[in-house]
Enzyme design. Structure first.
Site, PDB file in Angstrom:
ATOM      1  CG  ASP A   1       9.386 -22.060  -3.100  1.00  0.00           C
ATOM      2  OD1 ASP A   1       8.185 -22.335  -3.078  1.00  0.00           O
ATOM      3  OD2 ASP A   1      10.210 -22.611  -3.853  1.00  0.00           O
TER       4      ASP A   1
ATOM      5  CG  ASP B   1      -1.905  -1.212   1.156  1.00  0.00           C
ATOM      6  OD1 ASP B   1      -2.413  -1.535   0.071  1.00  0.00           O
ATOM      7  OD2 ASP B   1      -2.097  -1.845   2.208  1.00  0.00           O
TER       8      ASP B   1
ATOM      9  CG  HIS C   1      -2.988  -0.727  -9.266  1.00  0.00           C
ATOM     10  ND1 HIS C   1      -1.773  -0.070  -9.198  1.00  0.00           N
ATOM     11  CD2 HIS C   1      -3.457  -0.516 -10.521  1.00  0.00           C
ATOM     12  CE1 HIS C   1      -1.522   0.522 -10.363  1.00  0.00           C
ATOM     13  NE2 HIS C   1      -2.519   0.256 -11.185  1.00  0.00           N
TER      14      HIS C   1
ATOM     15  CG  ASP D   1      20.759  13.447  -6.287  1.00  0.00           C
ATOM     16  OD1 ASP D   1      21.497  13.900  -5.395  1.00  0.00           O
ATOM     17  OD2 ASP D   1      19.746  14.043  -6.724  1.00  0.00           O
TER      18      ASP D   1
ATOM     19  CE  LYS E   1       0.063  -2.671 -11.865  1.00  0.00           C
ATOM     20  NZ  LYS E   1      -1.242  -3.159 -12.177  1.00  0.00           N
TER      21      LYS E   1
ATOM     22  CG  HIS F   1      -7.748  -1.311   2.133  1.00  0.00           C
ATOM     23  ND1 HIS F   1      -6.932  -0.671   1.221  1.00  0.00           N
ATOM     24  CD2 HIS F   1      -7.059  -2.405   2.549  1.00  0.00           C
ATOM     25  CE1 HIS F   1      -5.798  -1.363   1.090  1.00  0.00           C
ATOM     26  NE2 HIS F   1      -5.845  -2.397   1.888  1.00  0.00           N
TER      27      HIS F   1
ATOM     28  CG  HIS G   1      -3.644  -4.375  -1.791  1.00  0.00           C
ATOM     29  ND1 HIS G   1      -2.869  -4.163  -0.665  1.00  0.00           N
ATOM     30  CD2 HIS G   1      -3.140  -5.495  -2.379  1.00  0.00           C
ATOM     31  CE1 HIS G   1      -1.964  -5.124  -0.571  1.00  0.00           C
ATOM     32  NE2 HIS G   1      -2.099  -5.942  -1.596  1.00  0.00           N
TER      33      HIS G   1
ATOM     34  CG  HIS H   1       1.105   0.183 -17.345  1.00  0.00           C
ATOM     35  ND1 HIS H   1       1.224  -0.904 -16.503  1.00  0.00           N
ATOM     36  CD2 HIS H   1      -0.067   0.784 -17.005  1.00  0.00           C
ATOM     37  CE1 HIS H   1       0.178  -0.966 -15.700  1.00  0.00           C
ATOM     38  NE2 HIS H   1      -0.624   0.041 -15.974  1.00  0.00           N
TER      39      HIS H   1
ATOM     40  CE  LYS I   1       1.513   1.372 -13.178  1.00  0.00           C
ATOM     41  NZ  LYS I   1       0.484   2.296 -13.589  1.00  0.00           N
TER      42      LYS I   1
ATOM     43  CD  GLU J   1      -3.175  -4.618   3.442  1.00  0.00           C
ATOM     44  OE1 GLU J   1      -3.941  -4.068   2.615  1.00  0.00           O
ATOM     45  OE2 GLU J   1      -1.930  -4.573   3.344  1.00  0.00           O
TER      46      GLU J   1
END
Length: 859
Positions: free
Chosen positions: A718, A246, A711, A392, A713, A419, A452, A385, A387, A772
């Site tokens: 393991d 988040d 949202h 520095d 990715k 949320h 999220h 896409h 982001k 969460e």
């Protein structure tokens, strides 16, 4: 063979040859119908020798070999999983197709210059049965072309043959010059093949050949390390990694039970850290984004915190180079009446910075050299896409810090682990209300759309790789502003405990590639691109030994493995007959109307599960996705995305069900694979009860519930290895030639390089995420692969789903919901709600295929 030649005898008559006349009916056995058609074609080829006739028959039969599975056949289908390297060296004696048909005459009419030659323009495409996987560049006017192109790709396919199709490229369409094939069984057994293939061709008196080399490494030979080889950016051994959940995370009940390297887990605050890095920057601040809004505040603990726009302007006044590279959304303008299709606010942001020292450049996805049509498709269908935020930092390894992930610094993305739906609209989200559900909702009423996400921060050489990505893109997208780039910090060779690698999906028209690294890139039609994010996910899955935990905004793909077909046999027969009437205008295997969404991640997960079942070992895959894609779930494009998602789920569960049946174990598919989503219940304010219209929006508000939009990715393997970035699990993100993406793969080592840490920060993030979503942490969650853990998580998620859909509001319920599908023992999936609809809507859970949208928009 003797009987076949007899059926291909000639009728010596003076009648004109009738080409492609095949009046066979709608036979239940399509393959046998094709044989009959081919034989009739042979009988109508007056004046040809038996040898030529037999050759033509074989060409037709082989071209439609993929229909043979619909009839009795002795050919063997092989599962083909591993790494495939194909070298197309050259061809000899290709037929000359130029001038033979109307397409080429059209081509010459509109050519800008007169051709010195009038010869075929050949290229080669390679497919596993009907599924194309590779394609060479086009060589102009050459009947003996030399390509010398080598392709390396991952394969996870069922098939019988590897096909090589040689085509003549035209301005309008293409024409087949010939094709050949190699049985996959032969490739699997030999592993290395060097052959000069004789091409079967429809051209008379032609004897073309194709010189190729094929190397196959089975999956058992390529697993063992998380490092992705043949990658533009190598595995780095310096610097540090911090993982986030988040935008802001407070201490959670259960965090005291989580340890990292023996110390208590410390929650992370991504947006606050970004703000502090921006404030510390002395030389440069570089930002790439899909969307960015200058009015948001990164820190919300005090009301006097500056907005992002004001913070960046202040740093630019100090002399810091502030460069921003945003996606130029089509149809968007600075006028609020033209806010674009997806509302990225790019023009508004550009205008805000236009008279400041901040350089804000909008980049479209249209810089294609393939022509006007492809340029239009790229510009309107795909996006930038990536982001990232890079600054520095004198205190960091290599003097730089980079943030990446699902990092949209825009409206509605700031959220914490609670949320909130209604309560936070009074303070934290009072000037940051965001809701994409259909209908008009006021911030004073709510509910807002909870958000999220997962992010990462890297330092060291990996941060310099993220910096290099920005420079590579800036030089292409903003060449006139290239002088604003500052000199990059120097690398350090001081090794740390983290091993970090940066991955991308990006084509040559969006970034300047280093010519010395060309061997790490993929190519199609001779144009280079990078698709290393896909390789990172596949490598992670193949190296998994116990479990996988995936969070992603989308989950669809591996269309080549979908078990059911989108068109029936009768429709395919009609298309077959169309092919016979004009074979030059049809693509090979174009009868397969599945979308071009063939990345391997879903099928690799399913096959990894199947492999563990075969070995008699426990394995579990947990996949967290949104309840439905962002926006109106009734909309055609969202319904189609859900349709492809359901196809993907069905394929995976059916493969696992077959593996269970073959192994003879007493188990269910959901003992190994489960899909989840997130949802929230909260008592609405009194003003909501005054709403009178009966719409999905009003029902959602009155019922005090909303999905928490996933949202993220990210993938964790393991509790050792993590991939975090901007890439969704769909073809747009994984292809390399569609949306531009960036991600990081990372793991920790112990005393030696081979000592992989299992109780470090990757495990800490996974446990914190589960805390969460579930609302607590239980000891059983320490062994996610165990059947007991799978059943416990499913039971909790099922209870939470029951609380989510019931009339009474229970605010104490956790957020983790079992995705509303029912999985049968044979792997078939069905919706698990009344009417098969999402709560508060009439939208189908399993989606519906659009009759008018191009699939490239939804996969």
């Amino acid at each position: 063979m003797k009987g076949r030649k007899a059926s291909c005898s000639f009728h010596q008559s003076g009648k004109r040859k009738r080409k492609f006349l095949y009046p066979f009916g709608r036979s239940k056995s399509v393959a046998m119908g094709l044989v009959a058609a081919a034989e009739e074609q042979c009988q109508n080829q007056d004046g040809e020798s038996d040898e030529e006739n037999e050759r033509h028959f074989q060409s037709l039969w082989d071209h439609f070999h993929h229909f043979k599975d619909m009839s009795t056949s002795n050919s063997e289908t092989i599962y083909f999983r591993g790494d495939l390297t194909v070298t197309i060296k050259g061809a000899s004696n290709l037929p000359n197709a130029d001038g033979r048909n109307l397409k080429l005459k059209f081509d010459s009419l509109f050519s800008n210059k007169e051709k010195k030659k009038d010869l075929s323009d050949p290229y080669v495409s390679i497919s596993i049965d009907r599924h194309k996987i590779l394609q060479t560049k086009v060589i102009k006017d050459d009947l003996n072309p030399v390509w010398n192109e080598t392709f390396e790709t991952e394969v996870s396919h069922e098939g019988e043959r590897l096909y090589f199709w040689v085509w003549d490229d035209d301005m309008v369409g293409k024409e087949k010059l010939g094709h050949a094939h190699i049985p996959i069984r032969k490739i699997v057994e030999k592993k290395i093949l060097k052959e000069k293939l004789v091409l079967m061709t429809p051209f008379k008196n032609a004897r073309p050949t194709l010189d190729i080399e094929v190397v196959f490494e089975p999956v058992t030979d390529v697993v063992g390390e998380f490092e992705v080889t043949r990658c533009y950016f190598p595995l780095r051994h310096t610097g540090d990694v911090r993982l986030y959940q988040d935008a802001h995370c407070h201490a959670l009940p259960g965090h005291d039970k989580i340890s990292v390297h023996g110390s208590p887990y410390q929650p992370t605050t991504a947006w606050c850290d970004i703000a502090e890095s921006i404030e510390r920057a002395q030389r440069f601040i570089y930002i790439t984004g899909w969307s960015m809004t200058h009015t948001i505040r990164l820190q919300r603990d005090q009301s006097d915190r500056p907005t992002l726009g004001d913070l960046l302007k202040a740093k630019a006044k100090e002399g810091v180079k502030v460069l921003i590279l945003l996606w130029d959304e089509p149809f968007n303008s600075e006028n609020e009446m033209m806010s674009g299709v997806v509302g990225t606010n790019d023009e508004i942001t550009r205008v805000f910075f236009s008279k400041t020292q901040v350089k804000c450049v909008l980049a479209s996805r249209q810089k294609s050299k393939r022509g006007m049509v492809e340029t239009l498709v790229s510009n309107t269908s795909y996006s930038h896409h990536q982001k990232t935020v890079i600054c520095d930092d004198s205190t960091a390894s290599c003097g730089a810090v980079a943030y990446l992930g699902g990092l949209d610094l825009t409206i509605g993305r700031y959220d914490d682990q609670n949320h909130s739906l209604f309560e936070s609209t009074k303070d934290t989200h009072s000037d940051d209300f965001y809701q994409t559900f259909p209908g008009i909702l006021k911030a004073a009423d709510g509910p807002r759309q909870p958000w999220h996400d997962v992010h990462a921060r890297v330092t060291g050489e990996a941060a310099l790789d993220v910096l290099a990505n920005f420079s590579d893109r800036w030089k292409v997208e903003a060449p006139k502003e290239a002088s604003y780039l500052v000199e990059e910090p120097e690398e350090t060779k001081e090794k740390g405990k983290w091993r970090v690698q940066i991955f991308r999906s990006i084509p040559i028209d969006a970034a300047k590639f280093d010519g010395t690294k060309k061997h790490t890139l993929s190519s199609k039609h001779g144009r280079c691109y990078e698709a290393s994010i896909h390789r990172a996910y596949v490598t992670g899955v193949r190296n998994s030994d116990k479990f996988l935990y995936v969070e992603n905004q989308y989950f669809l793909g591996s269309a080549h493995s979908w078990l059911d077909r989108d068109i029936d046999v009768g429709q395919r027969l009609d298309l077959v007959q169309s092919y016979f009437h004009d074979s030059k205008l049809m693509r090979p295997f174009s009868l397969n109307k599945r979308p071009r969404c063939n990345h391997l991640i879903p099928v690799e997960i399913a096959e990894q599960v199947c492999e563990m079942i075969e070995k008699g070992r426990r394995f579990a895959a947990y996949i967290l996705i949104p309840l439905f894609p962002e926006g109106n779930p009734h909309a055609a494009h969202i319904q189609e995305i859900l349709y492809w998602q359901a196809k993907t789920m069905s394929m995976m569960y059916k493969k696992i069900a077959k593996a269970i049946d073959k192994a003879g174990v007493a188990a269910e598919p959901t003992d190994y694979l489960n899909f989840f989503c997130l949802g929230k219940r909260e008592t609405p304010p009194a003003s909501v009860n005054q709403l009178t219209d009966d719409t999905p929006t009003t029902r959602m508000a009155k019922n005090g519930r909303a999905m928490i939009y996933v949202h993220s990715k990210a993938m964790m393997v393991d509790d050792i290895y993590a991939v975090v970035g901007s890439a969704n699990i769909n073809q747009r993100s994984m292809d390399g030639r569609r949306d531009t993406e960036i991600a990081v793969g990372c793991f920790e080592t112990g005393e030696s390089e081979t000592d992989l840490v299992t109780n470090g920060h990757v495990q800490g993030l996974r446990k914190s995420l589960w805390t969460e979503h579930i609302g607590r942490y239980e000891e059983i969650f320490d062994t996610p692969e165990s059947l007991e853990c799978v059943h416990r998580v499913r039971d909790i998620a099922k209870q939470n789903w029951d609380s989510y859909v019931k009339k009474e509001i229970d605010e104490s319920a956790g957020h983790l919901l079992l995705y509303p599908i029912r999985v049968k023992k044979d792997g078939e999936i069905k919706p698990n709600t009344v009417g098969g609809h999402f709560p508060d809507t009439t939208a189908n859970i399993l989606g519906a295929k659009s009759s008018y949208l191009p699939s490239r928009l939804t996969v």
